[in-house]
Each structure stands twice: as structure tokens, then as C-alpha cells.
Design an enzyme around this catalytic site. Structure first.
Site, PDB file in Angstrom:
ATOM      1  N   SER A   1      10.764  26.074  51.759  1.00 43.97           N
ATOM      2  CA  SER A   1       9.512  26.716  51.356  1.00 43.97           C
ATOM      3  C   SER A   1       9.021  26.279  49.981  1.00 43.97           C
ATOM      4  O   SER A   1       8.839  25.097  49.715  1.00 43.97           O
ATOM      5  CB  SER A   1       9.697  28.236  51.430  1.00 43.97           C
ATOM      6  OG  SER A   1       8.479  28.906  51.394  1.00 43.97           O
TER       7      SER A   1
ATOM      8  N   HIS B   1       9.559  31.421  59.534  1.00 45.39           N
ATOM      9  CA  HIS B   1       9.563  30.593  58.325  1.00 45.39           C
ATOM     10  C   HIS B   1      10.960  30.493  57.703  1.00 45.39           C
ATOM     11  O   HIS B   1      11.450  29.376  57.494  1.00 45.39           O
ATOM     12  CB  HIS B   1       8.535  31.137  57.337  1.00 45.39           C
ATOM     13  CG  HIS B   1       8.303  30.238  56.165  1.00 45.39           C
ATOM     14  ND1 HIS B   1       8.057  28.874  56.296  1.00 45.39           N
ATOM     15  CD2 HIS B   1       8.281  30.491  54.835  1.00 45.39           C
ATOM     16  CE1 HIS B   1       7.898  28.336  55.095  1.00 45.39           C
ATOM     17  NE2 HIS B   1       8.038  29.301  54.194  1.00 45.39           N
TER      18      HIS B   1
ATOM     19  N   ASP C   1       6.907  28.961  63.230  1.00 43.10           N
ATOM     20  CA  ASP C   1       6.411  28.823  61.854  1.00 43.10           C
ATOM     21  C   ASP C   1       5.357  27.719  61.775  1.00 43.10           C
ATOM     22  O   ASP C   1       5.692  26.540  61.792  1.00 43.10           O
ATOM     23  CB  ASP C   1       7.590  28.487  60.924  1.00 43.10           C
ATOM     24  CG  ASP C   1       7.151  28.249  59.483  1.00 43.10           C
ATOM     25  OD1 ASP C   1       6.057  28.715  59.119  1.00 43.10           O
ATOM     26  OD2 ASP C   1       7.920  27.622  58.745  1.00 43.10           O
TER      27      ASP C   1
END
Length: 208
Positions: free
Chosen positions: A109, A186, A160
Site C-alpha cells: 500500500s 486490499h 482489491d
């Protein structure tokens, strides 16, 4: 009998900032190489501790180090966030301060803003790279991706959209394989921890 693991934590100074880290090492014998674990905005080094990733890596013979990135723990940063052009040098300074040697970098991320400039910096020679739906993949140009020799394991959950978007850029890395986790979102490693650990350890086993 499971291999013993030594764990410790501490704080180091990196470019004037206090940086907290957690570390797990094989209890006996020399570590094969180091694995540096970064994290996303709602997470921290504690995520990898609680998930058991640090322990699993050390059991498998690696030196596993998870750090708390500046201002990425869902809290207001104590100091101004680093400028984007200095993030690669910051990560390089972390590697030096912790004496990691060239580490495999695991980057989910928001930590992509650090790891991608670091990966594509001139002269960078990482033994492996594991991007998990990182951001900022569109900030790196195709030629820079194409010049990376580092083996990569691209990981994302099929639920995601960010993972699929980032893959469109990351697939330009010439030496990559892909792990898509079905039914995972995610933070796919939290949704499918066993699949995450199996895929990660399999990838690391194949590195020199």
C-alpha cells in the site's frame, strides 16, 4: 521440532528521525539474508508481529525486520513528511543503520512511496521485492521499471481494485511472478495469512 527464534525491538536514529523497529532472527546459525517489512497507512510493524510473519521468516532462516515508517501509523507525523525525492535515500539510510545488507523489501500500500523510488534508484541491487498493491506505481516511468533486475513477487487480492491498477504498472518489471489471492481485499495478507506466508516463503526460497 520448530526452529528457535530470537526477537527484539528498539529505536534507531535515521536522518534525524527516531525510527522504531521489531526484529526476529534465527535462534541458531547464520541468517540467509535480511527481509525488510514496510506497512500501509493504517498499520505498523506490529501488524507483522501479530500476523506471525516476523516469526515465520526467522524460523525459515531469514533476518526479518519491520519498521514504523514516519507518519504512516494513522497518526499525525511528529515531523514534516519526507519529500518524495528523499524517500529512496531515507530507506537506504534505514538499511545502512540496521546493517541489513541488501534486503528483500516487502512493501504494501502506502509504503510504495518509499519502496518504488528505492527499487528503481540507479545502482539499487535488491535480492528480491514483494509489492503488495502499493501506491505510486504510476509515478515510475516504464524505462525505469524495465531496467530493474530484481526478482519480484507481485501480490494482491482479487477484490482489491488498487491491486489490479498497480499491477498494470508493476508487470513492466522484467523478472516478476504474480500471487493473486482469491476473495481477499486490499490488506490481502490479513485476509489470507496462510496463503500469504506460503507464497512469500516459496518466493524467498528461490532467491540466491
Amino acid at each position: 521440532m520448530a526452529a528457535s527464534v530470537e526477537q527484539r525491538e528498539g529505536t534507531i536514529q535515521v536522518q534525524g528521525q527516531a525510527l522504531f523497529f521489531r526484529e526476529a532472527l534465527p535462534g541458531s546459525g547464520q541468517a540467509r539474508f535480511s527481509v525488510l517489512l514496510l506497512h500501509g497507512i493504517r498499520f505498523s510493524s506490529e501488524t507483522w508481529q501479530n500476523l506471525g510473519t516476523l516469526h515465520r521468516l526467522a524460523q525459515a532462516g531469514y533476518r526479518a525486520v519491520a519498521i514504523d515508517l514516519p507518519g504512516l501509523k494513522g497518526e499525525p507525523p511528529a515531523q514534516e513528511p519526507l519529500l518524495s525525492q528523499s524517500r529512496a535515500s531515507f530507506l537506504a539510510a534505514v538499511v545502512d543503520a540496521l546493517e541489513l545488507g541488501p534486503p528483500v523489501v516487502i512493501s504494501p500500500s502506502l509504503s510504495g512511496m518509499y519502496s518504488l523510488p528505492f527499487l528503481t534508484a540507479p545502482g539499487s541491487q535488491l535480492p528480491g521485492f514483494v509489492p503488495v498493491a502499493p501506491i505510486c506505481t504510476d509515478k515510475i516511468n516504464a524505462a525505469n521499471y524495465a531496467s530493474v533486475k530484481t526478482p519480484a513477487l507481485i501480490v494482491y487480492g482479487d477484490q482489491d481494485p488498487m491491486g489490479q491498477t498497480s499491477f498494470e504498472h508493476l508487470k513492466q518489471l522484467p523478472n516478476h511472478r504474480v500471487l493473486i489471492m482469491k476473495g481477499a481485499g486490499h490488506p490481502c495478507y490479513l485476509d489470507k495469512p496462510e496463503e500469504w506466508h506460503t507464497g512469500l516463503l516459496d518466493f524467498l526460497q528461490g532467491l540466491q
